[in-house]
Design an enzyme around this catalytic site. Structure first.
Site, PDB file in Angstrom:
ATOM      1  N   PRO A  41      20.968  -0.007  39.559  1.00 44.17           N
ATOM      2  CA  PRO A  41      19.446  -0.716  40.493  1.00 44.17           C
ATOM      3  C   PRO A  41      18.254  -0.495  39.650  1.00 44.17           C
ATOM      4  O   PRO A  41      18.562  -0.332  39.431  1.00 44.17           O
ATOM      5  CB  PRO A  41      18.907   0.908  41.375  1.00 44.17           C
ATOM      6  CG  PRO A  41      19.557   1.906  40.982  1.00 44.17           C
ATOM      7  CD  PRO A  41      20.880   1.711  40.073  1.00 44.17           C
ATOM      8  N   ASP A  87      15.355   3.230  26.258  1.00 46.52           N
ATOM      9  CA  ASP A  87      16.168   2.462  26.938  1.00 46.52           C
ATOM     10  C   ASP A  87      17.598   2.011  26.174  1.00 46.52           C
ATOM     11  O   ASP A  87      18.658   1.912  26.590  1.00 46.52           O
ATOM     12  CB  ASP A  87      15.328   2.357  27.762  1.00 46.52           C
ATOM     13  CG  ASP A  87      14.866   3.282  28.745  1.00 46.52           C
ATOM     14  OD1 ASP A  87      14.861   3.450  28.795  1.00 46.52           O
ATOM     15  OD2 ASP A  87      15.255   2.215  30.230  1.00 46.52           O
ATOM     16  N   ALA A 133      16.946  -2.910  30.334  1.00 43.38           N
ATOM     17  CA  ALA A 133      17.929  -2.986  29.309  1.00 43.38           C
ATOM     18  C   ALA A 133      19.234  -2.878  28.937  1.00 43.38           C
ATOM     19  O   ALA A 133      19.969  -4.061  28.303  1.00 43.38           O
ATOM     20  CB  ALA A 133      17.844  -1.546  28.631  1.00 43.38           C
ATOM     21  N   ALA A 134      20.084  -2.816  29.854  1.00 43.47           N
ATOM     22  CA  ALA A 134      21.644  -3.309  30.083  1.00 43.47           C
ATOM     23  C   ALA A 134      21.705  -4.938  30.735  1.00 43.47           C
ATOM     24  O   ALA A 134      23.152  -5.131  29.972  1.00 43.47           O
ATOM     25  CB  ALA A 134      22.066  -1.965  31.768  1.00 43.47           C
ATOM     26  N   GLY A 190      14.884   3.617  37.040  1.00 45.62           N
ATOM     27  CA  GLY A 190      14.577   4.803  35.909  1.00 45.62           C
ATOM     28  C   GLY A 190      15.881   5.021  35.415  1.00 45.62           C
ATOM     29  O   GLY A 190      16.482   5.714  34.713  1.00 45.62           O
ATOM     30  N   LEU A 191      17.569   4.101  35.920  1.00 47.59           N
ATOM     31  CA  LEU A 191      18.180   4.127  35.875  1.00 47.59           C
ATOM     32  C   LEU A 191      18.658   2.757  34.005  1.00 47.59           C
ATOM     33  O   LEU A 191      19.384   2.881  34.209  1.00 47.59           O
ATOM     34  CB  LEU A 191      19.408   4.140  36.357  1.00 47.59           C
ATOM     35  CG  LEU A 191      19.822   4.594  36.977  1.00 47.59           C
ATOM     36  CD1 LEU A 191      20.876   5.158  38.610  1.00 47.59           C
ATOM     37  CD2 LEU A 191      19.466   6.254  36.276  1.00 47.59           C
ATOM     38  N   GLY A 192      17.438   2.207  34.152  1.00 47.49           N
ATOM     39  CA  GLY A 192      17.611   1.405  32.778  1.00 47.49           C
ATOM     40  C   GLY A 192      18.199  -0.089  33.019  1.00 47.49           C
ATOM     41  O   GLY A 192      19.463  -0.476  32.123  1.00 47.49           O
ATOM     42  N   SER A 193      18.110  -0.399  34.261  1.00 46.39           N
ATOM     43  CA  SER A 193      18.794  -2.010  34.504  1.00 46.39           C
ATOM     44  C   SER A 193      18.658  -3.442  33.547  1.00 46.39           C
ATOM     45  O   SER A 193      19.532  -3.730  33.153  1.00 46.39           O
ATOM     46  CB  SER A 193      18.188  -2.173  36.237  1.00 46.39           C
ATOM     47  OG  SER A 193      17.573  -2.797  36.536  1.00 46.39           O
TER      48      SER A 193
END
Ligand code: PMV
Length: 313
Positions: free
Chosen positions: A101, A152, A110-111, A105-108
């Site tokens: 999402p 991240d 950077a991923a 805060g889940l690093g989308s």
């Protein structure tokens, strides 16, 4: 040129968010249940400079040349060209799919950068090293977050638990005994750049108070590092609660996060805190695996739109 497929995981920050921007340490781990996948397909017959970008999650379909100069995808791709010393990427279609999402805060961000940089350099048959990927992804993070700590991109590039201090080489963390965390998603998107800049304004107005809080967060992070390495999992719960109390004090929690955290603790979680920049996004709860189901259910009842159980170590 051959088709290339590369994926990158999401991440959570276990301890130390925000304080890490002010040179205190933090701990982050990859989350493989959510992923970005980049597929690059050669377009042999096209004109030399045709690079098509498709990212259905954000409704993007464009040629690379039509993206704005500061678009994160363009910055990532131009960074690869610069690094490889090539004028342009060979004709191709680049498709970005993500189950991470956005702004949660889940690093989308950077991923996407890490997967994209790896995929394009592999497509050009000159795969970059992890250090080079990390460096380029950090440049893109500056567009997303203005003053990113770099945590991240580092945890996502290396896909290992890390102990991180801004501007220093990070160390990977050996996990003495695996432990389980439930991630609870408020589904409230909260851009990191805004929260980080509000914390900065508050820090400028009350430096001494904020510096003291950041020092206390540092102490929690150092104790957490030791507990993770020695496998003293039971200590981590209390440390998470303490870290969250400091995050409340710097005003980055929210009623929605508080409700889910309280529900997790009441249902038997060993500790819980927000994770990432806060004001929405995700929270995490430390649990015994065999107790995870009722705790996840309690979190959902309290407003978590999605819960994900993840094993660390
Ligand atoms: O991108 P998020 O939401 O995981 O937040 C990043 C963590 C912060 O410490 C708030 C910012 C940073 O650059 O480290």
């Amino acid at each position: 040129m051959q088709e290339v497929k590369v994926s990158a995981p999401g991440k959570i920050i276990l301890f130390g968010e925000h304080a890490v921007v002010y040179n205190r340490p933090a701990i982050a781990v990859p989350v493989t249940q959510v992923q970005v996948e980049v597929t690059i397909t050669p377009l042999e017959k096209s004109s030399p400079n045709t690079v098509i970008i498709q990212s259905p999650n954000i409704g993007l379909e464009s040629e690379l040349k039509d993206l704005l100069e500061h678009h994160p995808i363009k910055v990532a791709l131009m960074g690869v060209c610069r690094k490889l010393n090539i004028a342009e990427i060979p004709p191709c279609s680049i498709c970005i799919h993500s189950t991470i999402p956005v702004a949660s805060g889940l690093g989308s961000g950077a991923a996407v950068s890490v997967a994209l940089i790896r995929a394009v350099s592999a497509f050009c048959e000159r795969p970059l090293s992890d250090a080079e990927v990390n460096e380029l992804a950090y440049e893109v993070e500056k567009i997303h977050h203005l003053t990113p700590s770099g945590i991240d991109n580092s945890v996502i590039t290396y896909e290992k638990p890390i102990f991180f201090i801004k501007g220093e080489p990070f160390s990977t963390l050996e996990v003495g005994k695996p432990f389980w965390v439930i991630i609870g998603d408020t589904r409230i998107s909260s851009p990191t750049a805004i929260t980080v800049s509000e914390v900065r304004q508050a820090w400028e107005a009350a430096r001494l108070t904020y510096e003291r809080i950041f020092d206390q967060i540092r102490d929690v992070v150092l104790q957490a590092k030791e507990a993770i390495e020695t496998g003293e999992v039971e200590k981590l719960g209390g440390l998470m609660n303490r870290n969250h109390e400091f995050l409340r004090q710097i005003n980055v929690s929210s009623p929605e996060l508080e409700r889910i955290i309280e529900a997790a603790l009441k249902a038997g979680a060993l500790g819980a805190k927000l994770s990432g920049s806060g004001r929405g996004g995700n929270m995490i709860a430390l649990v015994h695996e065999h107790e995870s189901k009722p705790i996840a259910e309690a979190m959902q009842k309290a407003g978590a739109m999605r819960t994900t159980l993840t094993r660390i170590g």
